[in-house]
Design a protein around this motif. Sequence first.
Motif, PDB file in Angstrom:
ATOM      1  N   VAL A 196     -24.268 -25.027  13.027  1.00  0.00           N
ATOM      2  CA  VAL A 196     -24.474 -25.925  14.163  1.00  0.00           C
ATOM      3  C   VAL A 196     -23.917 -25.267  15.419  1.00  0.00           C
ATOM      4  O   VAL A 196     -22.747 -24.876  15.450  1.00  0.00           O
ATOM      5  CB  VAL A 196     -23.806 -27.292  13.934  1.00  0.00           C
ATOM      6  N   VAL A 197     -24.752 -25.176  16.444  1.00  0.00           N
ATOM      7  CA  VAL A 197     -24.338 -24.629  17.733  1.00  0.00           C
ATOM      8  C   VAL A 197     -24.429 -25.737  18.774  1.00  0.00           C
ATOM      9  O   VAL A 197     -25.492 -26.344  18.957  1.00  0.00           O
ATOM     10  CB  VAL A 197     -25.222 -23.443  18.163  1.00  0.00           C
ATOM     11  N   ALA A 198     -23.321 -26.010  19.444  1.00  0.00           N
ATOM     12  CA  ALA A 198     -23.303 -27.025  20.495  1.00  0.00           C
ATOM     13  C   ALA A 198     -23.565 -26.369  21.845  1.00  0.00           C
ATOM     14  O   ALA A 198     -23.056 -25.283  22.133  1.00  0.00           O
ATOM     15  CB  ALA A 198     -21.958 -27.740  20.517  1.00  0.00           C
ATOM     16  N   VAL A 199     -24.360 -27.042  22.664  1.00  0.00           N
ATOM     17  CA  VAL A 199     -24.677 -26.556  24.009  1.00  0.00           C
ATOM     18  C   VAL A 199     -23.646 -27.109  24.986  1.00  0.00           C
ATOM     19  O   VAL A 199     -23.623 -28.306  25.264  1.00  0.00           O
ATOM     20  CB  VAL A 199     -26.102 -26.986  24.418  1.00  0.00           C
ATOM     21  N   ASP A 200     -22.784 -26.260  25.487  1.00  0.00           N
ATOM     22  CA  ASP A 200     -21.729 -26.566  26.445  1.00  0.00           C
ATOM     23  C   ASP A 200     -20.547 -27.305  25.827  1.00  0.00           C
ATOM     24  O   ASP A 200     -19.401 -27.012  26.115  1.00  0.00           O
ATOM     25  CB  ASP A 200     -22.268 -27.323  27.661  1.00  0.00           C
ATOM     26  N   LEU A 201     -20.812 -28.321  25.003  1.00  0.00           N
ATOM     27  CA  LEU A 201     -19.748 -29.011  24.273  1.00  0.00           C
ATOM     28  C   LEU A 201     -20.400 -29.838  23.173  1.00  0.00           C
ATOM     29  O   LEU A 201     -21.595 -30.167  23.265  1.00  0.00           O
ATOM     30  CB  LEU A 201     -18.945 -29.930  25.183  1.00  0.00           C
ATOM     31  N   PRO A 202     -19.676 -30.167  22.102  1.00  0.00           N
ATOM     32  CA  PRO A 202     -20.257 -31.012  21.061  1.00  0.00           C
ATOM     33  C   PRO A 202     -20.563 -32.403  21.611  1.00  0.00           C
ATOM     34  O   PRO A 202     -19.723 -33.011  22.285  1.00  0.00           O
ATOM     35  CB  PRO A 202     -19.156 -31.066  19.995  1.00  0.00           C
ATOM     36  N   SER A 203     -21.729 -32.901  21.336  1.00  0.00           N
ATOM     37  CA  SER A 203     -22.112 -34.223  21.814  1.00  0.00           C
ATOM     38  C   SER A 203     -21.222 -35.291  21.197  1.00  0.00           C
ATOM     39  O   SER A 203     -20.959 -35.288  19.991  1.00  0.00           O
ATOM     40  CB  SER A 203     -23.572 -34.509  21.451  1.00  0.00           C
ATOM     41  N   GLY A 204     -20.738 -36.203  22.061  1.00  0.00           N
ATOM     42  CA  GLY A 204     -19.902 -37.305  21.603  1.00  0.00           C
ATOM     43  C   GLY A 204     -18.432 -37.136  21.898  1.00  0.00           C
ATOM     44  O   GLY A 204     -17.663 -38.081  21.732  1.00  0.00           O
ATOM     45  N   VAL A 205     -17.994 -35.943  22.355  1.00  0.00           N
ATOM     46  CA  VAL A 205     -16.592 -35.773  22.726  1.00  0.00           C
ATOM     47  C   VAL A 205     -16.456 -35.952  24.232  1.00  0.00           C
ATOM     48  O   VAL A 205     -17.414 -35.771  24.980  1.00  0.00           O
ATOM     49  CB  VAL A 205     -16.043 -34.388  22.306  1.00  0.00           C
ATOM     50  N   ASP A 206     -15.256 -36.313  24.673  1.00  0.00           N
ATOM     51  CA  ASP A 206     -15.005 -36.476  26.103  1.00  0.00           C
ATOM     52  C   ASP A 206     -14.566 -35.142  26.662  1.00  0.00           C
ATOM     53  O   ASP A 206     -13.514 -34.615  26.310  1.00  0.00           O
ATOM     54  CB  ASP A 206     -13.927 -37.533  26.343  1.00  0.00           C
ATOM     55  N   VAL A 207     -15.365 -34.590  27.550  1.00  0.00           N
ATOM     56  CA  VAL A 207     -15.145 -33.235  28.034  1.00  0.00           C
ATOM     57  C   VAL A 207     -13.875 -33.099  28.856  1.00  0.00           C
ATOM     58  O   VAL A 207     -13.212 -32.056  28.829  1.00  0.00           O
ATOM     59  CB  VAL A 207     -16.376 -32.757  28.842  1.00  0.00           C
ATOM     60  N   ASP A 208     -13.476 -34.119  29.589  1.00  0.00           N
ATOM     61  CA  ASP A 208     -12.318 -34.018  30.474  1.00  0.00           C
ATOM     62  C   ASP A 208     -10.990 -34.303  29.782  1.00  0.00           C
ATOM     63  O   ASP A 208      -9.934 -33.877  30.262  1.00  0.00           O
ATOM     64  CB  ASP A 208     -12.464 -34.984  31.652  1.00  0.00           C
ATOM     65  N   THR A 209     -11.004 -35.011  28.671  1.00  0.00           N
ATOM     66  CA  THR A 209      -9.757 -35.442  28.049  1.00  0.00           C
ATOM     67  C   THR A 209      -9.541 -34.929  26.629  1.00  0.00           C
ATOM     68  O   THR A 209      -8.414 -34.971  26.130  1.00  0.00           O
ATOM     69  CB  THR A 209      -9.680 -36.979  28.001  1.00  0.00           C
ATOM     70  N   GLY A 210     -10.597 -34.489  25.963  1.00  0.00           N
ATOM     71  CA  GLY A 210     -10.479 -34.104  24.569  1.00  0.00           C
ATOM     72  C   GLY A 210     -10.460 -35.276  23.609  1.00  0.00           C
ATOM     73  O   GLY A 210     -10.231 -35.100  22.413  1.00  0.00           O
ATOM     74  N   GLU A 211     -10.735 -36.466  24.106  1.00  0.00           N
ATOM     75  CA  GLU A 211     -10.758 -37.649  23.249  1.00  0.00           C
ATOM     76  C   GLU A 211     -12.092 -37.750  22.505  1.00  0.00           C
ATOM     77  O   GLU A 211     -13.119 -37.250  22.977  1.00  0.00           O
ATOM     78  CB  GLU A 211     -10.528 -38.907  24.084  1.00  0.00           C
ATOM     79  N   VAL A 212     -12.069 -38.375  21.349  1.00  0.00           N
ATOM     80  CA  VAL A 212     -13.280 -38.619  20.564  1.00  0.00           C
ATOM     81  C   VAL A 212     -13.288 -40.095  20.202  1.00  0.00           C
ATOM     82  O   VAL A 212     -12.533 -40.542  19.349  1.00  0.00           O
ATOM     83  CB  VAL A 212     -13.324 -37.752  19.290  1.00  0.00           C
ATOM     84  N   ARG A 213     -14.152 -40.842  20.854  1.00  0.00           N
ATOM     85  CA  ARG A 213     -14.198 -42.291  20.643  1.00  0.00           C
ATOM     86  C   ARG A 213     -15.505 -42.662  19.953  1.00  0.00           C
ATOM     87  O   ARG A 213     -16.436 -43.142  20.583  1.00  0.00           O
ATOM     88  CB  ARG A 213     -14.105 -43.033  21.980  1.00  0.00           C
ATOM     89  N   GLY A 214     -15.573 -42.397  18.669  1.00  0.00           N
ATOM     90  CA  GLY A 214     -16.796 -42.680  17.926  1.00  0.00           C
ATOM     91  C   GLY A 214     -17.317 -41.432  17.243  1.00  0.00           C
ATOM     92  O   GLY A 214     -16.615 -40.429  17.091  1.00  0.00           O
ATOM     93  N   THR A 215     -18.568 -41.480  16.823  1.00  0.00           N
ATOM     94  CA  THR A 215     -19.179 -40.355  16.128  1.00  0.00           C
ATOM     95  C   THR A 215     -19.454 -39.216  17.100  1.00  0.00           C
ATOM     96  O   THR A 215     -19.920 -39.432  18.216  1.00  0.00           O
ATOM     97  CB  THR A 215     -20.493 -40.785  15.464  1.00  0.00           C
ATOM     98  N   ALA A 216     -19.172 -38.004  16.667  1.00  0.00           N
ATOM     99  CA  ALA A 216     -19.445 -36.824  17.485  1.00  0.00           C
ATOM    100  C   ALA A 216     -19.987 -35.716  16.599  1.00  0.00           C
ATOM    101  O   ALA A 216     -19.751 -35.691  15.386  1.00  0.00           O
ATOM    102  CB  ALA A 216     -18.189 -36.358  18.204  1.00  0.00           C
ATOM    103  N   MET A 217     -20.715 -34.796  17.204  1.00  0.00           N
ATOM    104  CA  MET A 217     -21.249 -33.656  16.479  1.00  0.00           C
ATOM    105  C   MET A 217     -20.129 -32.663  16.177  1.00  0.00           C
ATOM    106  O   MET A 217     -19.287 -32.387  17.036  1.00  0.00           O
ATOM    107  CB  MET A 217     -22.331 -32.973  17.320  1.00  0.00           C
TER     108      MET A 217
END
Length: 480
Positions: free
Chosen positions: A149-170
């Motif tokens: 799996v290759v993520a484009v710019d960042l894994p979908s579902g993560v918060d880019v500014d904080t590093g938080e994951v609130r729910g399902t993410a790739m």
Amino acid sequence: MRTAYSVETVRAAERELMARLPDGALMQRAAAGLAAACADLLGRVYGSRVVLLVGSGDNGGDALYAGARLARRGAGVTAVLLTPERAHAGGLVALRRTGGRAVGIDTAEELIERADLVVDGIVGIGGKGGLRPEAAPLAHAAARSRAAVVAVDLPSGVDVDTGEVRGTAMRADLTVTFGTHKPGLLIDPAREYAGVVRLVDIGLALPNDAVELEALQHADVARLLPLPAAETDKYRRGVVGIAAGSSRYPGAAVLAVAGALRGGAGAVRYVGPAGDAVITRFPETLVSDRGPKKAGRVQAWVVGPGAGDDAATVAEVLATDVPVLLDADGLRLADAESVRDRTAPTLMTPHAGEAAALLGVAREEVEGARLAAVRELAGRYAATVLLKGSTTLVAEAGGAGAVRVNPTGTGWLATAGSGDVLSGLAGSLLAAGLSPVDAASVAAYLHGLSARFAADGAPVGAHDVAEGIPGAWRDVRAGQ
């Protein structure tokens, strides 16, 4: 030094660059870098099965254009369009011209199951919160599959500014990010979703005064390490005081002293009830049983590891006019107002549980929002804060400015006493004259590197970490 910038800063830099480039040129740069990374991961592009998960944003366009490049090299490329009516038109045309095809979401899970490579272009850097319900099954399917799996710019579902994951993410094996690192790629829990991160330079001009996060590298640490000169004596190297340990936890004192001695201190003065244990293990230690005020000259204090309920010693150390490192029991026993009122620097080194107690929140809240927690603590106590954990963060007193993230941490450090070693190490660097931010950052870097070397893939104890510090020091300086 590796740096990371907020979405707002990245967007501004992209707009400025796009104004000077032909239409679509910036996306082509990103797509070229993405396609090259995908090809490297695949090894053999011809005949491989590639599935693009395409959302409505620009990174969906990046995925489509990269897919077109892979299709030209003989890959079978299928784009799953989550919102067909909003897919990037130019990217879609390019994919179809090279033999790629586009389908709806209905057959996505079956396609993912057979794929060699899945490209996550669902949500870009503007996304907030976890994946939407219609996209979440795709993340689960990718996790079950044997595809990379290759993520484009960042894994979908993560918060880019904080590093938080609130729910399902790739969860990605590789994240290809453009222009600069983003905070969420360097801070847990989001970092765990990013896999290996590959930075593609697309020509962004980013302001030095807007750095959100920074990570020291070997050269940065080597530049900061205090080295003795010909005329150096023990006081010029720094004398650190260690007020730690108790009858119940004498080992904490021994480990803190070990970290301080290995950290380059010219001398270590120990005060506390574990003097016999300390002097037996380290006869070079200057041991006193008369308390901090009568211990002799020191240039920094470490107080708290294994201290039990000795609030009086903590208060006595905080009343000094030299830098103080507060750790473990010292964090619990310290009067908050006394910490805020200090004129000399203070460095606090809590783990997530201790930080949660200081903030009055649940531990899970700190672990899920590490960046916010370290900034809040640094602001509330007017102290530099090193928040220990899977990604160790260091925030300046007050909480403003760039936060430093340590890149050398390892899970092998999750062992009793390793934090005591870190405290002694950081304290010795404070005594040598490093600023609290630099002392904390360099100590965390050497501490993590030492653990990696000592472990070498097997369990280690805190004493092994302490003994490995000179090797980490030499490794950092080897390239100078």
